[in-house]
Design a protein around this motif. Structure first.
Motif, PDB file in Angstrom:
ATOM      1  N   LEU A   1     -67.483  17.095 -33.204  1.00  0.00           N
ATOM      2  CA  LEU A   1     -68.110  16.313 -32.012  1.00  0.00           C
ATOM      3  C   LEU A   1     -66.710  16.037 -31.014  1.00  0.00           C
ATOM      4  O   LEU A   1     -66.663  16.606 -29.944  1.00  0.00           O
ATOM      5  CB  LEU A   1     -68.745  14.994 -32.097  1.00  0.00           C
ATOM      6  N   GLY A   2     -65.637  15.597 -31.870  1.00  0.00           N
ATOM      7  CA  GLY A   2     -64.515  15.522 -31.032  1.00  0.00           C
ATOM      8  C   GLY A   2     -63.956  16.704 -30.592  1.00  0.00           C
ATOM      9  O   GLY A   2     -63.488  16.809 -29.244  1.00  0.00           O
TER      10      GLY A   2
ATOM     11  N   ASP B   1     -63.498   9.128 -37.187  1.00  0.00           N
ATOM     12  CA  ASP B   1     -62.305   9.456 -38.349  1.00  0.00           C
ATOM     13  C   ASP B   1     -62.093  10.910 -38.351  1.00  0.00           C
ATOM     14  O   ASP B   1     -63.280  11.601 -38.539  1.00  0.00           O
ATOM     15  CB  ASP B   1     -63.178   9.103 -39.536  1.00  0.00           C
ATOM     16  N   PRO B   2     -61.208  11.380 -37.788  1.00  0.00           N
ATOM     17  CA  PRO B   2     -60.778  12.746 -37.876  1.00  0.00           C
ATOM     18  C   PRO B   2     -60.855  13.541 -39.295  1.00  0.00           C
ATOM     19  O   PRO B   2     -61.088  14.652 -39.327  1.00  0.00           O
ATOM     20  CB  PRO B   2     -59.186  12.926 -37.079  1.00  0.00           C
ATOM     21  N   ASN B   3     -60.896  12.782 -40.209  1.00  0.00           N
ATOM     22  CA  ASN B   3     -60.781  13.210 -41.540  1.00  0.00           C
ATOM     23  C   ASN B   3     -62.639  13.599 -41.639  1.00  0.00           C
ATOM     24  O   ASN B   3     -62.790  13.970 -42.834  1.00  0.00           O
ATOM     25  CB  ASN B   3     -60.333  12.172 -42.502  1.00  0.00           C
ATOM     26  N   ASN B   4     -63.438  12.862 -41.215  1.00  0.00           N
ATOM     27  CA  ASN B   4     -64.799  13.394 -41.377  1.00  0.00           C
ATOM     28  C   ASN B   4     -65.174  14.505 -40.456  1.00  0.00           C
ATOM     29  O   ASN B   4     -65.091  14.784 -39.103  1.00  0.00           O
ATOM     30  CB  ASN B   4     -65.758  11.962 -40.699  1.00  0.00           C
TER      31      ASN B   4
ATOM     32  N   THR C   1     -67.374   7.389 -24.761  1.00  0.00           N
ATOM     33  CA  THR C   1     -65.990   8.448 -25.235  1.00  0.00           C
ATOM     34  C   THR C   1     -64.929   7.430 -24.921  1.00  0.00           C
ATOM     35  O   THR C   1     -65.048   6.817 -23.888  1.00  0.00           O
ATOM     36  CB  THR C   1     -65.915   9.622 -24.320  1.00  0.00           C
ATOM     37  N   PRO C   2     -64.140   7.014 -25.907  1.00  0.00           N
ATOM     38  CA  PRO C   2     -63.201   6.104 -25.739  1.00  0.00           C
ATOM     39  C   PRO C   2     -62.421   5.976 -24.340  1.00  0.00           C
ATOM     40  O   PRO C   2     -62.420   4.956 -23.770  1.00  0.00           O
ATOM     41  CB  PRO C   2     -62.099   6.486 -26.921  1.00  0.00           C
ATOM     42  N   THR C   3     -61.586   6.950 -24.074  1.00  0.00           N
ATOM     43  CA  THR C   3     -60.961   6.787 -22.842  1.00  0.00           C
ATOM     44  C   THR C   3     -61.107   7.961 -22.009  1.00  0.00           C
ATOM     45  O   THR C   3     -60.585   7.770 -20.942  1.00  0.00           O
ATOM     46  CB  THR C   3     -59.412   6.845 -23.181  1.00  0.00           C
TER      47      THR C   3
ATOM     48  N   LYS D   1     -56.826   9.961 -30.731  1.00  0.00           N
ATOM     49  CA  LYS D   1     -56.896   8.708 -29.878  1.00  0.00           C
ATOM     50  C   LYS D   1     -57.747   8.848 -28.511  1.00  0.00           C
ATOM     51  O   LYS D   1     -58.311   7.997 -28.301  1.00  0.00           O
ATOM     52  CB  LYS D   1     -55.545   7.996 -29.618  1.00  0.00           C
ATOM     53  N   THR D   2     -57.560   9.884 -27.935  1.00  0.00           N
ATOM     54  CA  THR D   2     -58.351  10.149 -26.698  1.00  0.00           C
ATOM     55  C   THR D   2     -59.483  10.823 -26.745  1.00  0.00           C
ATOM     56  O   THR D   2     -60.679  10.374 -26.061  1.00  0.00           O
ATOM     57  CB  THR D   2     -57.383  11.144 -25.852  1.00  0.00           C
ATOM     58  N   TRP D   3     -59.730  11.671 -27.803  1.00  0.00           N
ATOM     59  CA  TRP D   3     -61.098  12.517 -27.756  1.00  0.00           C
ATOM     60  C   TRP D   3     -61.837  12.412 -29.049  1.00  0.00           C
ATOM     61  O   TRP D   3     -62.908  12.754 -29.169  1.00  0.00           O
ATOM     62  CB  TRP D   3     -60.581  13.973 -27.861  1.00  0.00           C
TER      63      TRP D   3
END
Length: 558
Positions: A202-203, A193-196, A34-36, A180-182
């Motif tokens: 999953l996010g 990609d939030p558009n996918n 997970t990114p951050t 950006k966080t999740w």
């Protein structure tokens, strides 16, 4: 709370082909960090940017979008809700992935589906594609404070096309700073990609589970939804759809085509101001360069390099039986050492057996950690209630995808077509009044082979004038009988199912106070396979009287 180092299972879309659905299922999966944010780090609250009044993406549409209709004749429960195939797949895979990373969250896929329904009607009307993307972007109103919250730009227009203010983006309407966080990679293409819809689902699952939430707790579930949108009406709507999908059933429907909807305006990026030209100045002598110290190469952490099947891959069982796979899987790192503690997800897919599940929790997926030798055994399964096939997927997750797909077969249970005496005798059973018949066994067979699990009932009766078996009248019965737990006479009983050897043991048959004669006992299956046994009850033998001895005459003494 200490940050948690968490591997998140990101599972790709299924490639579904109607002609090959029962025969194949292509899957891919990756694991990324997970990114951050970790599950125990930052718990979103109702004052998070995501929860603010961000409007409705469908305001950009000319009218409300209706639920996708269930096609006539579709094999779906009555009253089931239609969800586009790609959306349904994305929601379910997100739940499986989150369960692998955060098993204590208890995230139901229907919750993610409820949010998808409220936010964009599962991307209906925007041209949802099979890879999770949409033909038209899905963006909420500009958050400039006019009727909605004011959120200054946080993504330089990367996702929402607006460099001055933010917009909620994608099928699940993420605020760019939240993404950006999740943000997560749910389809294994290396992008977030939030558009996918796969990535967004999953996010959303990770966001809802943040802060070690257990969503089986109604209070935690309420908090999680409020952190997504701080509105009681929103919570009620999401929960309503979630329960509708849980209770009323869901039908997979084709992805609807895109409508002729206007694309939200895109604000052009602001030009970057040029720095002022430098003023000429007197040249300065160059500063001495420090000596270059070569950096030591950092050791590369070993990664998962191999995931292979070990043992017997055959998966066969009869309907409803336990299925204990002989296969196991070994995970090996790039340094040749076993991958210890590696998460392996096992999943039953493309199932036509009516519900093949894992025995432990009656679910169609399970997560197992590899042991000290890198092995993960396949958990025991229970075959579905009818004959059919299923795909069995085993996946280990790292920066690359490691997936093995096996095929399982469930056959129908054989049905007994013959009942025979275990002693192969042909003579009638005999008993003397006052004794009993015990430990008498029959065998249920099919084509000469014993059949396990055959149910039968036994009843006492007589043969009528036409030779037909007639059950006794309990009120007038004078023949042999069984006993119930309370000791009362019974003339019909259900027998225990036949064992692995096909044998059926009759309960003890009593003859106390029974009139001597010939009786009949019929054993019959639900399929009307029967065996009639003849019983001869005889009277006790009359004892022969012992003769009285005659006294011997004794001669008189002289």
């Amino acid at each position: 709370m200490k940050p948690l180092h968490r591997h998140v299972v990101n599972t790709s879309r299924k490639v579904l082909c109607t002609a090959a659905l029962a025969a194949s299922l292509t899957t891919a999966a990756v694991v990324t960090n997970t990114p951050t944010a970790g599950a125990g780090e930052s718990e979103p609250t109702p004052d998070s940017p995501q929860a603010t009044d961000r409007g409705d993406a469908r305001l950009d549409l000319p009218g409300l979008v209706a639920d996708p209709p269930v096609p006539p004749g579709a094999a779906a429960p009555e009253g089931a809700s239609g969800i586009p195939a790609t959306a349904l797949d994305a929601y379910k895979r997100a739940a499986v992935s989150v369960a692998a990373a955060l098993p204590h969250c208890n995230l139901p896929w229907q919750l993610v589906a409820g949010i998808g329904r409220v936010e964009s009607v599962h991307a209906s009307g925007y041209g949802l594609k099979s890879d999770g993307s949409t033909e038209k972007p899905i963006r909420g109103p500009r958050l400039d404070g006019n009727g909605y919250a004011q959120i200054k730009d946080t993504d330089k227009g990367e996702w929402d096309g607006d460099t001055e203010y933010d917009r909620a983006v994608g099928p699940l309407q993420f605020i760019p700073s939240t993404w950006k966080t999740w943000g997560a990679d749910g389809n294994g293409d290396g992008l977030r990609d939030p558009n996918n819809l796969y990535d967004a689902a999953l996010g959303a699952g990770l966001y809802l589970c943040a802060g070690d939430r257990d969503l089986s707790d109604p209070a935690k579930l309420d908090q999680a939804i409020l952190s997504y949108n701080d509105s009681r009406d929103y919570v009620n709507s999401v929960l309503g759809y979630m329960r509708q999908y849980q209770d009323g059933g869901v039908a997979e429907v084709p992805n609807p085509p895109a409508g002729n909807y206007p694309t939200p305006p895109v604000t052009a990026p602001l030009p970057t101001p040029r720095p002022p030209a430098p003023q000429p100045s007197a040249p300065k002598p160059p500063a001495p360069k420090p000596p270059t110290v070569p950096e030591k190469p950092k050791p590369t952490a070993p990664r998962l390099a191999k995931f292979e099947l070990v043992g017997d891959p055959e998966l066969k069982a009869e309907a409803g039986d336990a299925l204990t796979p002989g296969a196991k899987f070994k995970a090996v790192l790039s340094d040749g050492k076993p991958a210890v503690g590696q998460k392996v997800v096992f999943a039953v897919e493309a199932d036509t057996t009516g519900g093949t599940v894992f025995q432990a929790d009656k679910k169609d997926s399970a997560v197992v950690l590899t042991d000290a030798q890198g092995f993960a055994g396949v958990p025991a399964l229970t075959a579905g209630p009818k004959d059919g096939t299923f795909s069995f997927r085993a996946s280990a997750y790292d920066a690359d995808n490691f997936t093995v797909v096996l095929k399982g077969t469930v056959t129908a249970k054989p049905v007994a077509n013959l009942l025979v005496r275990a002693d192969h005798g042909t003579k009638p059973l005999e008993a003397v009044v006052g004794t009993s018949v015990r430990d008498f066994q029959l065998v249920a067979t099919s084509e000469g082979r014993p059949v396990v699990g055959t149910k039968t009932s036994a009843g006492l009766g007589v043969k009528g004038a036409d030779g037909v078996w007639v059950p006794v009248d309990p009120a007038k019965a004078t023949g042999p009988y069984f006993k119930g737990q309370d000791g009362k006479k019974l003339f019909t009983v259900d027998l225990a199912p036949s064992g692995a050897d096909g044998k059926i043991t009759l309960p003890e048959l009593f003859t106390t106070d029974v009139e001597p004669g010939t009786y009949f006992l019929r054993v019959i299956t639900p399929e009307k396979v029967e065996l009639v046994l003849e019983l001869k009850i005889t009277a006790p033998a009359t004892p022969t009287p012992t003769p009285t001895p005659t006294p011997t005459a004794t001669a008189a003494k002289p």
